[in-house]
Design a protein around this motif. Structure first.
Motif, short mmCIF file in Angstrom:
data_model
loop_
_atom_site.label_atom_id
_atom_site.label_comp_id
_atom_site.label_asym_id
_atom_site.label_seq_id
_atom_site.Cartn_x
_atom_site.Cartn_y
_atom_site.Cartn_z
N GLU A 73 34.74 36.86 27.48
CA GLU A 73 35.64 36.42 28.56
C GLU A 73 34.93 35.92 29.82
OE1 GLU A 73 37.69 39.06 25.76
OE2 GLU A 73 35.96 39.45 27.05
N TYR A 127 34.47 36.27 37.64
CA TYR A 127 35.42 36.86 36.71
C TYR A 127 35.49 38.37 36.92
CZ TYR A 127 37.44 38.49 32.33
OH TYR A 127 38.23 39.12 31.39
N ARG A 131 38.69 40.54 38.16
CA ARG A 131 39.24 41.64 37.34
C ARG A 131 39.37 42.92 38.16
NH1 ARG A 131 41.10 41.72 32.08
NH2 ARG A 131 40.28 43.81 32.14
N ARG A 132 38.38 43.21 38.98
CA ARG A 132 38.43 44.42 39.81
C ARG A 132 39.56 44.34 40.83
NH1 ARG A 132 32.57 43.72 40.53
NH2 ARG A 132 31.67 44.67 38.68
N THR A 134 42.33 42.50 40.65
CA THR A 134 43.68 42.40 40.07
C THR A 134 44.09 43.59 39.22
OG1 THR A 134 42.84 41.14 38.18
CG2 THR A 134 43.63 39.88 40.09
N THR A 135 43.19 44.52 38.97
CA THR A 135 43.58 45.69 38.17
C THR A 135 43.59 46.96 38.98
OG1 THR A 135 41.31 46.00 37.40
CG2 THR A 135 42.82 44.81 35.96
#
Length: 135
Positions: A73, A127, A131-132, A134-135
């Motif tokens: 990814e 990326y 990810r950090r 948005t989660t």
């Protein structure tokens, strides 16, 4: 399934050469090729890009087994970032302003060079940060 880290790094080395030639020659055709390579890497993953195919067919068989793997990814996201910069560069080189084409191509070249020379993937790092957040 994780991928051999040497594949994206090989692709970054080829991309570095291609983008350097684009900056030297101003070739919109060559930048169009690189934009297509980024688009294929974005759509199908780095293994489906022309440079991924070349790595798999011509380079990897001559190397020892991989010792390091990474999830697909982050490099795929990096291909999307490269696609945006190459697309902007292509617009700048073909429609103007020329400085925009050169600046966007130069930015993509800098990112590709960092990955090829030092194994530091800016798009991959972006990326991971996204990810950090948005989660």
């Amino acid at each position: 399934m994780d991928i051999d880290v040497r594949g994206p790094r090989f692709g970054a080395a080829v991309t570095t050469v291609v983008l350097a030639v684009v900056l030297i020659t101003g070739s919109a055709w060559l930048l169009a090729w690189q934009t297509l390579a980024f688009a294929l890497g974005t759509a199908g993953g780095v293994g489906r890009s022309p440079y991924g195919w070349l790595f798999r067919r011509a380079v990897r068989p001559r190397l020892g087994p991989p010792s390091e793997f990474e999830p697909p990814e982050p490099p795929r996201f990096a291909q999307a970032v490269g696609l945006v910069f190459a697309g902007v560069g292509l617009v700048g080189l073909t429609l103007g302003p020329g400085w925009l084409g050169l600046a966007a191509t130069g930015a993509a070249l800098a990112a590709a060079f960092l990955n090829a020379a030092f194994g530091y993937c800016l798009g991959c790092e972006m990326y991971l940060v996204l990810r950090r957040v948005t989660t």
